[in-house]
Enzyme design. Structure first.
Site, PDB file in Angstrom:
ATOM      1  CB  SER A  63       5.092 -13.731  21.584  1.00  0.00           C
ATOM      2  OG  SER A  63       5.113 -14.089  22.938  1.00  0.00           O
TER       3      SER A  63
HETATM    4  N1  SAH Z   1       6.434 -18.057  23.948  1.00  0.00           N
HETATM    5  C1  SAH Z   1       5.324 -18.939  23.678  1.00  0.00           C
HETATM    6  C2  SAH Z   1       4.106 -18.764  24.582  1.00  0.00           C
HETATM    7  C3  SAH Z   1       3.896 -17.456  25.255  1.00  0.00           C
HETATM    8  S1  SAH Z   1       2.461 -17.405  26.288  1.00  0.00           S
HETATM    9  C4  SAH Z   1       4.885 -18.770  22.258  1.00  0.00           C
HETATM   10  O1  SAH Z   1       5.150 -17.714  21.686  1.00  0.00           O
HETATM   11  O2  SAH Z   1       4.269 -19.688  21.727  1.00  0.00           O
HETATM   12  C5  SAH Z   1       3.167 -17.810  27.848  1.00  0.00           C
HETATM   13  C6  SAH Z   1       3.186 -19.268  28.167  1.00  0.00           C
HETATM   14  O3  SAH Z   1       3.684 -19.402  29.506  1.00  0.00           O
HETATM   15  C7  SAH Z   1       1.811 -19.925  28.167  1.00  0.00           C
HETATM   16  O4  SAH Z   1       1.834 -21.027  27.296  1.00  0.00           O
HETATM   17  C8  SAH Z   1       1.602 -20.357  29.621  1.00  0.00           C
HETATM   18  O5  SAH Z   1       0.896 -21.584  29.725  1.00  0.00           O
HETATM   19  C9  SAH Z   1       3.026 -20.487  30.117  1.00  0.00           C
HETATM   20  N2  SAH Z   1       3.220 -20.387  31.572  1.00  0.00           N
HETATM   21  C10 SAH Z   1       2.685 -19.505  32.442  1.00  0.00           C
HETATM   22  N3  SAH Z   1       3.114 -19.739  33.697  1.00  0.00           N
HETATM   23  C11 SAH Z   1       3.973 -20.803  33.613  1.00  0.00           C
HETATM   24  C12 SAH Z   1       4.746 -21.536  34.588  1.00  0.00           C
HETATM   25  N4  SAH Z   1       4.716 -21.243  35.889  1.00  0.00           N
HETATM   26  N5  SAH Z   1       5.496 -22.549  34.143  1.00  0.00           N
HETATM   27  C13 SAH Z   1       5.527 -22.895  32.817  1.00  0.00           C
HETATM   28  N6  SAH Z   1       4.815 -22.258  31.860  1.00  0.00           N
HETATM   29  C14 SAH Z   1       4.051 -21.213  32.257  1.00  0.00           C
END
Ligand code: SAH
Length: 196
Positions: free
Chosen positions: A31
């Site tokens: 993000s």
């Molecule tokens: N907040 C983090 C990543 C944001 S992107 C940062 O800033 O680095 C959203 C993340 O959610 C991604 O890495 C994706 O793989 C994860 N995601 C999506 N669906 C998910 C689920 N059901 N369980 C766990 N992670 C999930």
């Protein structure tokens, strides 16, 4: 956020300090700093020393590391991410950062799991952050929110509302929308990796 260097969490070659989301592979993004800041501001009363925090969709681990710095060694900061490679690299990122001693000490942990189920082992949580957009708020996350606790979660499909969910001491829930956002979906691993 000043103590956790974003440059350690962004893939090589990208400019870490631009206020923009960035691809981290696997159809995921880190993000933008202003979104991390907004979520930390919304959750700061629920990230006091000793409190328990859950970061669903922890990706690079950046925000989980910020949570860990705020709740400290007596608290718990748990990240849950469903892409194993991202969890592995997030652990390496954290090890290089100011939060490494918290990882070693066990107050910060990062796990491969479906975040829609939360992480019951350390529940209930004072703070829950969801970093991916849900069509509706997953019931396990509501169940794992402590009375008096707060969850911040983007809800919707293409465009989403960043919802602030407060569980009152009597267990009742109040929800307000903070702002409009666009996050990647909270989904299954197979759906996320389609076309990747
Ligand atoms: N907040 C983090 C990543 C944001 S992107 C940062 O800033 O680095 C959203 C993340 O959610 C991604 O890495 C994706 O793989 C994860 N995601 C999506 N669906 C998910 C689920 N059901 N369980 C766990 N992670 C999930």
């Amino acid at each position: 956020m000043e103590t956790i260097d974003r440059g350690l969490f962004v893939p090589d070659g990208n400019s870490a300090y631009i206020d923009s989301p960035m691809p981290i592979g696997y159809n995921a993004t880190i993000s933008a700093p202003h979104m991390h800041g907004t979520c930390l501001e919304l959750l700061k009363e629920h990230l006091q020393p000793g409190m328990h925090a859950l970061d669903v969709g922890s990706g690079t681990g950046y925000l989980t590391a910020c949570f860990a710095m705020m709740v400290g060694p007596q608290g718990r900061a748990v990240g849950v991410e469903h892409i194993p490679e991202l969890v592995a690299s997030s652990i390496e990122n954290v090890k290089r950062s100011a939060a490494s001693s918290l990882l070693n000490g066990g107050s910060l942990s990062l796990h491969v799991a479906d975040g829609r189920q939360g992480w019951p082992e350390q529940a209930p949580y004072d703070a829950i952050h969801v970093g991916a957009a849900a069509e509706k708020i997953p019931q396990p996350l509501l169940d794992q929110l402590k009375p008096g606790g707060r969850m911040v979660i983007p809800v919707g499909s293409f465009f989403q509302d960043l919802q602030v969910v407060d569980k009152k001491l009597d267990g009742s829930i109040s929800i307000r929308s903070e702002t409009s956002v666009r996050y990647v979906p909270l989904t299954s691993r197979a759906a996320q990796l389609q076309g990747f």
